[in-house]
Design a protein around this motif. Structure first.
Motif, PDB file in Angstrom:
ATOM      1  N   CYS A 113     -86.229 117.811  41.110  1.00 21.62           N
ATOM      2  CA  CYS A 113     -85.970 117.880  42.553  1.00 21.62           C
ATOM      3  C   CYS A 113     -84.502 118.240  42.812  1.00 21.62           C
ATOM      4  O   CYS A 113     -83.714 117.387  43.184  1.00 21.62           O
ATOM      5  N   PRO A 114     -84.127 119.476  42.594  1.00 23.03           N
ATOM      6  CA  PRO A 114     -82.727 119.841  42.808  1.00 23.03           C
ATOM      7  C   PRO A 114     -82.320 119.603  44.266  1.00 23.03           C
ATOM      8  O   PRO A 114     -82.861 120.219  45.179  1.00 23.03           O
TER       9      PRO A 114
ATOM     10  N   MET B 235     -86.074 130.566  45.270  1.00 24.06           N
ATOM     11  CA  MET B 235     -85.204 129.467  45.681  1.00 24.06           C
ATOM     12  C   MET B 235     -83.907 129.584  44.906  1.00 24.06           C
ATOM     13  O   MET B 235     -83.818 130.330  43.934  1.00 24.06           O
ATOM     14  N   THR B 236     -82.917 128.865  45.348  1.00 23.69           N
ATOM     15  CA  THR B 236     -81.651 128.789  44.637  1.00 23.69           C
ATOM     16  C   THR B 236     -81.111 127.379  44.797  1.00 23.69           C
ATOM     17  O   THR B 236     -81.684 126.574  45.515  1.00 23.69           O
ATOM     18  N   ASP B 237     -80.031 127.100  44.110  1.00 24.20           N
ATOM     19  CA  ASP B 237     -79.358 125.814  44.251  1.00 24.20           C
ATOM     20  C   ASP B 237     -77.864 126.067  44.359  1.00 24.20           C
ATOM     21  O   ASP B 237     -77.446 127.206  44.584  1.00 24.20           O
TER      22      ASP B 237
ATOM     23  N   ASP C  15     -82.731 115.037  39.987  1.00 21.00           N
ATOM     24  CA  ASP C  15     -81.806 116.075  40.440  1.00 21.00           C
ATOM     25  C   ASP C  15     -81.107 116.745  39.264  1.00 21.00           C
ATOM     26  O   ASP C  15     -80.614 116.068  38.363  1.00 21.00           O
TER      27      ASP C  15
ATOM     28  N   THR D  53     -79.313 121.026  38.344  1.00 17.79           N
ATOM     29  CA  THR D  53     -79.279 122.451  38.692  1.00 17.79           C
ATOM     30  C   THR D  53     -80.224 123.213  37.764  1.00 17.79           C
ATOM     31  O   THR D  53     -80.583 122.729  36.680  1.00 17.79           O
ATOM     32  N   THR D  54     -80.585 124.387  38.166  1.00 15.40           N
ATOM     33  CA  THR D  54     -81.489 125.221  37.371  1.00 15.40           C
ATOM     34  C   THR D  54     -80.913 125.513  35.984  1.00 15.40           C
ATOM     35  O   THR D  54     -81.605 125.309  34.974  1.00 15.40           O
TER      36      THR D  54
ATOM     37  N   HIS E  90     -85.979 120.973  50.708  1.00 17.62           N
ATOM     38  CA  HIS E  90     -85.702 121.060  49.278  1.00 17.62           C
ATOM     39  C   HIS E  90     -86.989 121.025  48.472  1.00 17.62           C
ATOM     40  O   HIS E  90     -87.984 120.433  48.880  1.00 17.62           O
TER      41      HIS E  90
ATOM     42  N   THR F 221     -79.793 120.415  45.951  1.00 19.54           N
ATOM     43  CA  THR F 221     -79.197 121.539  46.679  1.00 19.54           C
ATOM     44  C   THR F 221     -80.139 122.738  46.747  1.00 19.54           C
ATOM     45  O   THR F 221     -79.731 123.821  47.149  1.00 19.54           O
ATOM     46  N   SER F 222     -81.393 122.531  46.342  1.00 18.46           N
ATOM     47  CA  SER F 222     -82.350 123.644  46.375  1.00 18.46           C
ATOM     48  C   SER F 222     -82.623 124.066  47.812  1.00 18.46           C
ATOM     49  O   SER F 222     -82.599 123.260  48.736  1.00 18.46           O
ATOM     50  N   ARG F 223     -82.878 125.346  47.945  1.00 16.66           N
ATOM     51  CA  ARG F 223     -83.269 125.896  49.245  1.00 16.66           C
ATOM     52  C   ARG F 223     -84.043 127.173  48.996  1.00 16.66           C
ATOM     53  O   ARG F 223     -83.763 127.926  48.062  1.00 16.66           O
TER      54      ARG F 223
END
Length: 156
Positions: free
Chosen positions: A143-144, A49-51, A119, A121-122, A83, A146-148
């Protein structure tokens, strides 16, 4: 008095987050082919995953319903609950060596909307990991927004 108010606020946020995560975990996944689900139940699956930062983060899934849900997200079949949410474990895992934390596979699920208190970021979680579990990421839920999911990693 201020300290008491802060504790009440953190407790309320944790309760709200637990309710959100509980509701997410209770949702049902669409049925899928039995052989694929049986194979998934025997072996974990890993997803990248990324954000918004673009930094890759690997999650491990062990529940066959969550594995299938992740695959539906990647295929584009699932369009709402995209997400990632889960509870942080403060240790480095071999499948995610870049970070000093991972998500507990038993707590990972997917969401459409969530409360702001979980929320981050990593890289921000990594930089403030010692603070996680208090006012920052109460209950260690992350729970980021912008995660996907980017891809499923091949089994080695």
């Amino acid at each position: 008095m201020r300290r008491f108010t802060t504790r009440i606020g953190v407790l309320a946020a944790a309760v709200m987050l637990a309710c959100t995560a509980g509701g997410i975990a209770q949702s049902s996944a669409a049925p899928s082919a039995a052989p694929r689900a049986a194979a998934a139940a025997e072996e974990p699956a890993y997803f990248e995953m990324t954000d918004i930062t673009g930094e890759p983060f690997v999650i491990k899934l062990t529940d066959s319903a969550r594995i299938e849900e992740a695959r539906r997200i990647l295929s584009g079949e699932e369009r709402d609950r995209l997400h990632v949410i889960g509870r942080i474990v403060k240790r480095r895992e071999p499948y995610n060596p870049r970070w000093d934390f991972a998500l507990n596979p038993d707590t990972v699920s997917f969401f459409e909307v969530s409360i702001e208190v979980c929320d981050a970021t990593t890289p921000y979680v990594e930089d403030h990991l010692d603070e996680a579990g208090g006012a920052f990421l109460p209950g260690l839920y992350w729970c980021p927004w912008t995660s996907r999911l980017v891809r499923e990693l091949p089994r080695s």
